[in-house]
Design a protein around this motif. Sequence first.
Motif, PDB file in Angstrom:
ATOM      1  N   LEU A  77      12.978 -19.170  25.590  1.00  0.00           N
ATOM      2  CA  LEU A  77      14.128 -18.931  26.463  1.00  0.00           C
ATOM      3  C   LEU A  77      13.636 -18.400  27.799  1.00  0.00           C
ATOM      4  N   ASN A  78      14.146 -18.968  28.879  1.00  0.00           N
ATOM      5  CA  ASN A  78      13.755 -18.533  30.217  1.00  0.00           C
ATOM      6  C   ASN A  78      15.019 -18.174  30.988  1.00  0.00           C
ATOM      7  N   SER A  79      15.193 -16.858  31.231  1.00  0.00           N
ATOM      8  CA  SER A  79      16.418 -16.397  31.891  1.00  0.00           C
ATOM      9  C   SER A  79      16.429 -16.742  33.369  1.00  0.00           C
ATOM     10  N   THR A  80      15.256 -16.884  33.978  1.00  0.00           N
ATOM     11  CA  THR A  80      15.184 -17.227  35.399  1.00  0.00           C
ATOM     12  C   THR A  80      15.578 -18.681  35.618  1.00  0.00           C
ATOM     13  N   LEU A  81      15.015 -19.573  34.800  1.00  0.00           N
ATOM     14  CA  LEU A  81      15.322 -21.000  34.907  1.00  0.00           C
ATOM     15  C   LEU A  81      16.608 -21.371  34.174  1.00  0.00           C
ATOM     16  N   ARG A  82      17.059 -20.472  33.294  1.00  0.00           N
ATOM     17  CA  ARG A  82      18.267 -20.675  32.490  1.00  0.00           C
ATOM     18  C   ARG A  82      18.152 -21.916  31.612  1.00  0.00           C
ATOM     19  N   ILE A  83      17.053 -21.973  30.872  1.00  0.00           N
ATOM     20  CA  ILE A  83      16.845 -23.078  29.927  1.00  0.00           C
ATOM     21  C   ILE A  83      16.341 -22.515  28.605  1.00  0.00           C
ATOM     22  N   ALA A  84      16.460 -23.342  27.559  1.00  0.00           N
ATOM     23  CA  ALA A  84      15.956 -22.966  26.241  1.00  0.00           C
ATOM     24  C   ALA A  84      15.632 -24.228  25.462  1.00  0.00           C
ATOM     25  N   PHE A  85      14.661 -24.131  24.559  1.00  0.00           N
ATOM     26  CA  PHE A  85      14.373 -25.212  23.614  1.00  0.00           C
ATOM     27  C   PHE A  85      13.661 -24.615  22.415  1.00  0.00           C
ATOM     28  N   ALA A  86      13.509 -25.411  21.371  1.00  0.00           N
ATOM     29  CA  ALA A  86      12.829 -24.961  20.151  1.00  0.00           C
ATOM     30  C   ALA A  86      11.704 -25.921  19.807  1.00  0.00           C
ATOM     31  N   ALA A  87      10.579 -25.381  19.369  1.00  0.00           N
ATOM     32  CA  ALA A  87       9.452 -26.196  18.935  1.00  0.00           C
ATOM     33  C   ALA A  87       9.722 -26.735  17.533  1.00  0.00           C
ATOM     34  N   PRO A  88       9.024 -27.777  17.121  1.00  0.00           N
ATOM     35  CA  PRO A  88       9.217 -28.308  15.766  1.00  0.00           C
ATOM     36  C   PRO A  88       8.814 -27.289  14.700  1.00  0.00           C
ATOM     37  N   GLU A  89       9.277 -27.501  13.496  1.00  0.00           N
ATOM     38  CA  GLU A  89       8.944 -26.634  12.374  1.00  0.00           C
ATOM     39  C   GLU A  89       7.431 -26.551  12.213  1.00  0.00           C
ATOM     40  N   GLY A  90       6.927 -25.320  12.018  1.00  0.00           N
ATOM     41  CA  GLY A  90       5.495 -25.129  11.798  1.00  0.00           C
ATOM     42  C   GLY A  90       4.689 -24.907  13.058  1.00  0.00           C
ATOM     43  N   PHE A  91       5.321 -25.022  14.230  1.00  0.00           N
ATOM     44  CA  PHE A  91       4.608 -24.800  15.493  1.00  0.00           C
ATOM     45  C   PHE A  91       4.635 -23.318  15.860  1.00  0.00           C
ATOM     46  N   SER A  92       3.574 -22.871  16.535  1.00  0.00           N
ATOM     47  CA  SER A  92       3.570 -21.549  17.160  1.00  0.00           C
ATOM     48  C   SER A  92       3.534 -21.750  18.666  1.00  0.00           C
ATOM     49  N   LEU A  93       4.320 -20.968  19.384  1.00  0.00           N
ATOM     50  CA  LEU A  93       4.440 -21.099  20.836  1.00  0.00           C
ATOM     51  C   LEU A  93       3.808 -19.909  21.534  1.00  0.00           C
ATOM     52  N   GLU A  94       3.305 -20.157  22.728  1.00  0.00           N
ATOM     53  CA  GLU A  94       2.797 -19.081  23.580  1.00  0.00           C
ATOM     54  C   GLU A  94       3.169 -19.395  25.016  1.00  0.00           C
TER      55      GLU A  94
END
Length: 468
Positions: free
Chosen positions: A280-297
Amino acid sequence: MLVGCLGEQSPLLPAGTSDEIAPRIGTAQRATDQEHQRLLAAFGGEYRAPRARAALDEVVQRLAKAGDGQIGHYEITILNSPVVNAFALPNGRLYVTRGLLVLANDTSEIASVLAHEIAHVTARHAVERAEKEAESALVSQVVSQVLKDPSRGAAVRAGSKLSLARFSRQQELTADQISVRNIARAGYDPYGASRFLATLGRNTAFRNSGQNQSADDKRLDILSSHPQTPERIAAVTAAARQIAAPGIGERDSGRWLNAIEGLPYGEDPRDGVVRGRRYLNSTLRIAFAAPEGFSLEAAQDMVIGVSANGAQALRFDSVTLKAGQTLESYVAAGWIEGVETTGIEKVEIGGQPAVIAHGKGTDWTFRLAAVQVGERVYRFILAARGTSDPERPMRSIVDSFRTLSPAEAQSVRPMQIRLVAAQADDTIASMAERMPEQDRPGELFQLLNGLDRNAALTPGQRYKVVAE
């Protein structure tokens, strides 16, 4: 010229010139304000935390007083980065990331880090390293250009790298030895160094296991510039035992915990925040989700994701189209060098105009998506090893993409270090329940507080948790 000592290393910075702050060094080895600015740019800029900065300054002053004039004036900068690292420039500038600060549990542990960095400067390690590298480069040049023997040149280069690695490895061990003696002279617990090194090792294992990789899978190879953590722990423990048995020296965990309470944990909110598989990015006002089993950084200007088995990788970033350029023409031109883009399809993603496509490289198969929101284009690149088509996971990503309402954007808050006093019935598991948004909260709670797996909590003692 940059001496990086802990955890996630950054590239070495080139040499320059500037005014001296600490021990005298040659003109070729002087760090410049430009290098300082490049460090700030690479690690998220300076993070201003008055309480933490005051605690760090006091530690350095005590180390200087105990050093009998061998330690000069040092300037400390807290870097706004979640990575765990500390650096020293030869002119006496010291850097610690906020990611490192939150791992320390008492003043003696952070004192061991600062004493280690100061030891690199006072021992002129950066100067010696630069001289050794120059010598190595000269030998390789003579072999390749004068002897005209490519195979021999390769052997000499390999040997030079090995000698440099051993040289740097010895520097690290030397700095460890010096730091243990100096923190003991300053009145701190000399065993703080071994405790913090153990925490660093556990942090590396925690991060690696998030991608199904054990610490053993990440063994440092023979060309590494840093000794393995167990070797360093054994060395600093032996050095502390030569001073006294455990139980001497100041720890003052209460003072240090007060200094770091409220520090952000993880990503800077300006770069967006990761909540499990969600971004989630409050500055850009966007959100998304990675596929199951992914780790995000989240990093500056991009988000990186890796599947649990390492067979798929995700990158998310944004660009601005040139005047008159369409999404279709942009994707068709190909934004990944060496990848042919085909199957371009015009779609709508999250109510916004978008294009999806696929591509093929030498060893990877790609799915690409570009979403236009105003003048900005958000790009998703999903890569899979071999010939397997990552169409399904890419579909799950684009289906999750959406813009945030002003209220939703305002509700996105950074995670921070909070202190919680344990109650009589509290356990590691109950404390971990306070961190539902964190991956493997039980392991993270143990890591942050330097606890073994089955450790019992002390009623009334304060422990670190991660919360909004």
